[in-house]
Design a protein around this motif. Structure first.
Motif, PDB file in Angstrom:
ATOM      1  N   UNK A   1       0.857  -1.176   0.000  1.00 13.87           N
ATOM      2  CA  UNK A   1       0.000   0.000   0.000  1.00 13.87           C
ATOM      3  C   UNK A   1       0.897   1.231   0.000  1.00 13.87           C
ATOM      4  N   UNK A   2       0.794   2.053  -1.044  1.00 18.21           N
ATOM      5  CA  UNK A   2       1.559   3.289  -1.121  1.00 18.21           C
ATOM      6  C   UNK A   2       1.157   4.160   0.067  1.00 18.21           C
ATOM      7  N   UNK A   3       2.105   4.506   0.962  1.00 20.70           N
ATOM      8  CA  UNK A   3       1.740   5.246   2.170  1.00 20.70           C
ATOM      9  C   UNK A   3       1.132   6.618   1.883  1.00 20.70           C
ATOM     10  N   UNK A   4       1.434   7.201   0.728  1.00 19.31           N
ATOM     11  CA  UNK A   4       0.840   8.515   0.420  1.00 19.31           C
ATOM     12  C   UNK A   4      -0.657   8.414   0.165  1.00 19.31           C
TER      13      UNK A   4
ATOM     14  N   UNK B   1       4.348  -1.030   6.381  1.00 13.98           N
ATOM     15  CA  UNK B   1       3.783  -1.206   5.041  1.00 13.98           C
ATOM     16  C   UNK B   1       3.317  -2.646   4.867  1.00 13.98           C
ATOM     17  N   UNK B   2       2.441  -2.835   3.934  1.00 11.89           N
ATOM     18  CA  UNK B   2       1.907  -4.164   3.678  1.00 11.89           C
ATOM     19  C   UNK B   2       2.887  -5.084   2.971  1.00 11.89           C
ATOM     20  N   UNK B   3       2.497  -6.348   2.911  1.00 12.68           N
ATOM     21  CA  UNK B   3       3.249  -7.385   2.200  1.00 12.68           C
ATOM     22  C   UNK B   3       2.226  -8.405   1.706  1.00 12.68           C
ATOM     23  N   UNK B   4       2.691  -9.429   1.025  1.00 14.30           N
ATOM     24  CA  UNK B   4       1.765 -10.459   0.531  1.00 14.30           C
ATOM     25  C   UNK B   4       0.986 -11.107   1.668  1.00 14.30           C
TER      26      UNK B   4
END
Length: 179
Positions: free
Chosen positions: A4-7, A48-51
């Motif tokens: 997920x793009x943090x922006x 941040x996310x991952x699979x």
């Protein structure tokens, strides 16, 4: 790859606005941002996310959110971001030095506000420009010179986000209030 793009993390929408990512370590790691939360500028972080965890942490019912850093440790977090930038993104600090030199050599004639557009020379990503803005806003020498950062929209109205994408190059607008 689930990242997920943090922006784009603007939840809860009634509280979060003006997300300016200062450091993004990409998938499976963390991000640090200056955000406006309930109309107050704060430092926030998230994993941040991952699979295996697409929405990262924190999240609310699977929707990515930010963790607001307590005011007492904001400076510690920012110093960590700057320390890592000295190694990984030293061109940002070089840009700050160049900007400070240009502004310290400026001779203002007359009273009032002087506005200048400083074209970034080495910075090409929004995250890097966001960190430079943070450095400008917190630099003691620039505070003494009464330098501030702001932006104008295409109608000439000041905006809350100090970064523009003009002519395919990032620019900063700096204002110096002369007493």
């Amino acid at each position: 790859m689930s990242y997920v793009d943090p922006s784009t993390v603007i939840s809860p929408k009634t509280s979060v606005s003006a997300v300016r990512v200062l450091e993004d370590k990409q998938e499976g790691s963390f991000s640090i941002a200056r955000i406006r939360y309930d109309n107050e500028d704060v430092i926030a972080c998230r994993w941040n996310g991952s699979d295996s965890e697409p929405s990262g942490h924190p999240n609310s019912r699977g929707i990515p959110t930010w963790f607001i850093i307590p005011t007492e440790i904001e400076n510690d977090i920012l110093q960590g971001v700057i320390k890592r930038a000295e190694t990984d993104r030293s061109f940002i600090l070089q840009e700050l030095v160049a900007l400070k030199k240009e502004l310290s050599d400026f001779k203002h004639t007359g009273a009032g506000t002087h506005i200048t557009i400083y074209q970034l020379k080495k910075i090409r990503s929004l995250t890097d420009a966001n960190l430079l803005v943070e450095l400008v806003r917190t630099d003691n020498d620039l505070k003494k010179l009464k330098v501030d950062v702001f932006d104008m929209d295409n109608k000439g109205t000041r905006t809350k986000d100090p970064i523009s994408l003009l002519g395919e190059k990032l620019h900063l607008s700096l204002v110096r209030q002369i007493d």
